[in-house]
Design an enzyme around this catalytic site. Structure first.
Site, PDB file in Angstrom:
ATOM      1  N   SER A 190      13.867  29.471   8.205  1.00 42.51           N
ATOM      2  CA  SER A 190      14.549  28.993   7.704  1.00 42.51           C
ATOM      3  C   SER A 190      13.896  27.423   6.953  1.00 42.51           C
ATOM      4  CB  SER A 190      15.303  27.662   9.521  1.00 42.51           C
ATOM      5  OG  SER A 190      15.823  27.228   8.827  1.00 42.51           O
ATOM      6  N   ASP A 409      24.385  34.630   8.535  1.00 36.38           N
ATOM      7  CA  ASP A 409      23.650  33.775   8.766  1.00 36.38           C
ATOM      8  C   ASP A 409      24.740  32.762   9.083  1.00 36.38           C
ATOM      9  OD1 ASP A 409      22.041  31.333   8.562  1.00 36.38           O
ATOM     10  OD2 ASP A 409      20.621  32.196   7.767  1.00 36.38           O
ATOM     11  N   HIS A 447      20.722  33.386  11.534  1.00 31.29           N
ATOM     12  CA  HIS A 447      19.981  32.628  11.307  1.00 31.29           C
ATOM     13  C   HIS A 447      18.766  33.096  11.881  1.00 31.29           C
ATOM     14  CE1 HIS A 447      18.916  29.739   9.195  1.00 31.29           C
ATOM     15  NE2 HIS A 447      17.707  29.058  10.694  1.00 31.29           N
TER      16      HIS A 447
END
Length: 539
Positions: A190, A409, A447
């Site tokens: 991320s 995601d 994610h």
């Protein structure tokens, strides 16, 4: 992350172990002189005695047990001040015994604000020297209030703190063990994936191997797209899609597309192939949980399309179908429990209100997207974006980079990572890119991890699965240290995400643009019944 020592590293291990017997003590590191930084603590933490100063993150519910399992280690805390307004906390953890000769640094999620103690712990368990930083401020990863009136702290967050952490980490290691780490690695997902790519682009000499997951590297456009998302869902009150309708959307997507890859398993192998049309869900007999109203169909279509400015120019790729349902799906990231309460909304407001406009009362709902993205690029792209496709300096010094992204995601569309990979390939050529960069796209993964598909994080702590075929960190190390380029990696999904309950399914994750294709027979939950094939569509 636990990685077994390979035979080729035995000399490094032996040398490091010998150095520990003749080098300074842990406590003596308190007097170590560092440029623009000061050691504020240096102590041996006895086995099982570490107490985290912060609450364990939700993704690590067993953190207390993890800390109790730690061997003794040397904990060094440093405050770095590369600018007059910098106050970067860094911790470097060093094995008291049996250092494996490697340095493993960790990235941060969201707006950072705290050290990653669980991952420092897993690094120590595997014999690494490790480092983590708060990037220069303390607070929740979803809060950017620290940036108001502090441009130097934004620079620290953007790129400077990770580089400073890296340099200090290596200096502490050299002081303690008498030699620099033989190999240095950076791992992040991320924002940590953005930090990873920023390191490869800005500081190609910092790390030998980098693992970048779901990178938020096109920061200014990613969060500008948050304006598009919120306005699509809330500018017309009738457009909001409540949580009660997300299962119906997910089921409609699977009904339209799941079997296209030859296996009806709730996992879309390549969601780009899915031509799901939201208008097929139009309510026929009044509003209900299993259908969408016309305003909701318009909103859903906009989310799949992605943001556009006033001239129709694409701001950021849209979300892919297949990620709508589940605890880490659209409810968490996009739609939220009520209008304007999603995580993407929180990050978008934090970026624009606190970092860009410096106005805490900035109104996301009435923002002009075209003006916002233009200003974001002008003022912060150099600090926050990691989009430079010229990775030639990193390649030329021998660096290796593995990037991964879950197709499901709901926070950062996987299409953004494919766009960056394609840009590098266009810049350097396919052959040169393949010599140092691999991209792995994970079907059904949300994610960084989670979702119905098997991810690359699930097997990292399983001793029997630490080989390069199952463990992406081992694959990266073999590439760096042995020159063995990674191919397919076997990802595993455990029952209830608990290894003790056994394997639910496994799947080969192929190097993009290849994909795992079902052979047509055998158990579709067994990776052995899939092979890597050339993708039908590549961007």
């Amino acid at each position: 992350m636990k990685v077994l020592l390979v035979t080729a590293s035995f000399v490094v291990f032996a040398f490091a172990t010998h150095a520990q017997s003749t080098s300074p003590t842990c406590e003596s590191l308190a007097t170590l002189s560092l440029p623009q930084a000061k050691v504020v603590a240096a102590e041996i933490v006895p086995a099982g005695a570490f107490k985290s100063p912060v609450e364990a993150p939700p993704w690590m519910p067993n953190a207390a047990q993890l800390y109790k399992s730690l061997p003794a280690f040397c904990r060094v805390a440093v405050r770095a001040n590369p600018s007059s307004d910098s106050n970067i906390l860094i911790e470097v953890w060093l094995p008291a015994e049996n250092w494996n000769g490697r340095f493993q640094a960790r990235g941060n999620g969201g707006f950072a604000g705290e050290l990653d103690y669980p991952h420092l712990a897993t690094s120590i368990l595997s014999g690494y020297a490790a480092a983590s930083t708060d990037t220069g401020h303390t607070g929740s990863p979803v809060d950017a209030a620290w940036a108001l009136g502090h441009p130097e702290k934004v620079t620290d967050f953007g790129y400077r703190a990770i580089h400073v952490m890296t340099e200090i980490g290596k200096q502490v290691i050299r002081a303690r063990f008498g030699n620099a780490p033989h190999y240095s690695y950076f791992l992040g997902c991320s924002n940590g994936g953005r930090q990873a790519l920023m390191e490869a682009q800005r500081y190609p000499d910092d790390y030998d191997g980098i693992l970048a997951g779901a990178p938020a590297n096109f920061w200014t456009h990613l969060l500008s797209n948050g304006i598009w998302n919120l306005q699509a869902l809330t500018n017309d009150a009738a457009s909001y899609i409540p949580a009660s309708k997300l299962p119906a959307i997910a089921h409609a997507v699977n009904a339209a597309c799941d079997a296209q890859d030859g296996v009806a398993d709730g996992i879309l192998n390549d969601p780009r192939q899915c031509k799901f049309r939201p208008e097929t869900m139009l309510c026929k007999n009044g509003d209900a949980a299993d259908c969408l109203t016309t305003p909701q169909i318009t909103a859903l279509t906009k989310l799949y399309e992605g943001g556009q400015d006033a001239e129709g120019k694409k701001v950021f790729p849209g979300f892919l179908p297949g990620a709508e349902e589940g605890p880490g799906g659209w409810f968490t990231w996009i739609t939220g429990p009520q209008p304007g309460k999603s995580l993407i909304n929180a990050f978008t407001h934090g970026f624009f209100a606190d970092i860009l406009y410096q106005k805490s009362d900035w109104n996301l709902k009435t923002a002009d997207l075209s003006q916002a993205v233009k200003l974001a690029d002008e003022k912060t792209s150099a600090t926050l974006n990691a989009t430079d496709a010229n990775l030639a300096p990193f390649r030329e010094r021998g660096g290796k980079l593995i990037v991964y992204h879950g197709w499901n995601d709901p926070a950062i569309t996987a299409l953004n990572t494919i766009d960056y990979f394609s840009a590098v390939r266009d810049k350097l050529g396919a052959e040169q890119t393949e010599s140092f960069l691999r991209l792995y796209m994970l079907p059904g993964v949300q994610h960084c991890s989670g979702g119905p598909g098997p991810d690359l994080a699930s097997t990292l702590e399983i001793p029997s699965l630490r080989d390069a075929q199952h463990n992406v960190v081992t694959a990266l190390e073999n590439w760096v240290e042995k020159g063995t380029a990674p191919s397919a990696i076997i990802a595993t999904k455990f029952v209830s995400d608990d290894p003790a309950k056994g394997v639910k399914l496994s799947r080969p994750i192929c190097a993009y643009p290849q994909f795992a294709e079902y052979k047509g027979s055998g158990d579709p939950n067994d990776a052995a019944n899939f092979s890597c094939a050339t993708a039908k569509t590549s961007n």
